[in-house]
Enzyme design. Sequence first.
Site, PDB file in Angstrom:
ATOM      1  N   GLU A   1       0.868  -1.177   0.000  1.00 33.38           N
ATOM      2  CA  GLU A   1       0.000   0.000   0.000  1.00 33.38           C
ATOM      3  C   GLU A   1       0.907   1.230   0.000  1.00 33.38           C
ATOM      4  O   GLU A   1       1.462   1.591   1.040  1.00 33.38           O
ATOM      5  CB  GLU A   1      -0.925  -0.010   1.221  1.00 33.38           C
ATOM      6  CG  GLU A   1      -1.891  -1.189   1.253  1.00 33.38           C
ATOM      7  CD  GLU A   1      -2.907  -1.167   0.134  1.00 33.38           C
ATOM      8  OE1 GLU A   1      -3.073  -0.106  -0.517  1.00 33.38           O
ATOM      9  OE2 GLU A   1      -3.540  -2.204  -0.120  1.00 33.38           O
TER      10      GLU A   1
ATOM     11  N   CYS B   1      -1.880   9.369   2.651  1.00 39.32           N
ATOM     12  CA  CYS B   1      -1.463   8.765   1.381  1.00 39.32           C
ATOM     13  C   CYS B   1      -2.424   9.067   0.245  1.00 39.32           C
ATOM     14  O   CYS B   1      -2.031   9.062  -0.923  1.00 39.32           O
ATOM     15  CB  CYS B   1      -1.291   7.258   1.550  1.00 39.32           C
ATOM     16  SG  CYS B   1      -2.782   6.400   2.103  1.00 39.32           S
TER      17      CYS B   1
END
Length: 471
Positions: free
Chosen positions: A216, A250
């Site tokens: 991720e 993110c």
Amino acid sequence: MDHQLNERLQLLLQQQRAAFRAEPYPTLATRRDRLERVRALVQKHGDAFAKAVDADFGHRSVHETRLTELFTAEAAVNHALRNLASWMKVRRISTALHFLPGHNRLMPQPLGVVGVISPWNYPIYLALTPAVAAMAAGNRVIVKPSELTPRCSELLAQTVGEFFAPEEFQVVTGDAKMAAAFAKLPFDHLFFTGSTAVGRHVAQAAAANLTPVTLELGGKSPVIVLNDANLSMTAERLAFSKLLNAGQTCVAPDYILCPRRMLPELAKAILAAMRRFYPTLADNPDYSAIVSPRHHQRLLDLLAEAEQGGAKLLRSHDEVLDPHERKLMPTLVLNAEPEMGVMREELFGPILPLLPYDKLDQAIHIVQQGERPLALYIFGHDEKAQQRILRETHAGGVTINDCIWHLGQEDQPFGGVGASGQGHYHGEWGFRTFSKEKPVFSNPMMAGTRLFYPPFGKVFEGLLGVLRKLS
């Protein structure tokens, strides 16, 4: 020292692996119990976690921690508890005619021991939610949290130890050496959240053991504003999502592509929304600091380079901020050039470049030229334009007429594509990531497959001819 570290980690892995061999398929009741203990951990120590994260950041909004970490971790547990029984079911799968009366089943089976390397920006949520998915799937878990949030990491280790036996779920703390050694362990699955650069090293380390990985990562998540966008709504939602955790997210919007005629008005509206959400910065408990002096200086350097290169900086407030407090002034960047750091690096801070475009083709081309991002955002109501963007660009996930919220959908997979990552989790997708969906074919005693046995002759040729027609 390195040898001792490796021995310690190997011992932890062997301990969990032995426990898994003794219980290779935990019951629904056992899995539910483990998930309920994660929820109890969060509920009991939530305030302590918020204080620890605040101290690690220098200042982190308690309300942001409650929303983005504690609530979301609990929500992930609750979703798993509601759906776990159905996820665990062995499913009947259709069987081809020539294999009848045999039948197919698909059995989700735990992998074994899962390693999780979690980052500093959401140190509770991004440590616990992969662990929740792994335990829902019946695995044992070891988490290595970030050394940049040491208080939170230590608290996580203590509280997990309070609620779990070490052979069930354990947290190991340490610096980058620990993380490197951790990534080299022969886990049954390794889950990493962090930067693309570090993700490459993690993938290489895992490859030596053929350990499957979920990465991720991140990237420069673009925003495309369409001609018919509501600028007031767009500005408000961009300001909120960009300044959440001071941009250290993110999936935060990284740069905006806006029709040229609308750009000045949009910039003005974003700055106004930022001031409305945060009337002051220095003494505002709602506005978070940058996690470390190094990260703070990196952002200052990016702004200085852009300004020196001819970009125009629009700062949200008139305040003078103490650099030792590490709160960074929200700044819009106009006239940014492709070679500038603000357009090459993932920003991970409250900096937002705005780029004009004249035709949608140009905006799509800019997105296509870059690495595939973790998120993409579209503002506007033109469905034809929306569909064109969705079909012609790649991103890990998309939110239309807002930002970030696709991350909170437990019924949708979350993950990157290309440089922004590989693999998915959240909800059932996380359960599947940490399971081996094992196909099982059962053939009865009176099975037609015996007709394929040698010696081959007319019966075989005739049967094969029939099957070709039916296939």
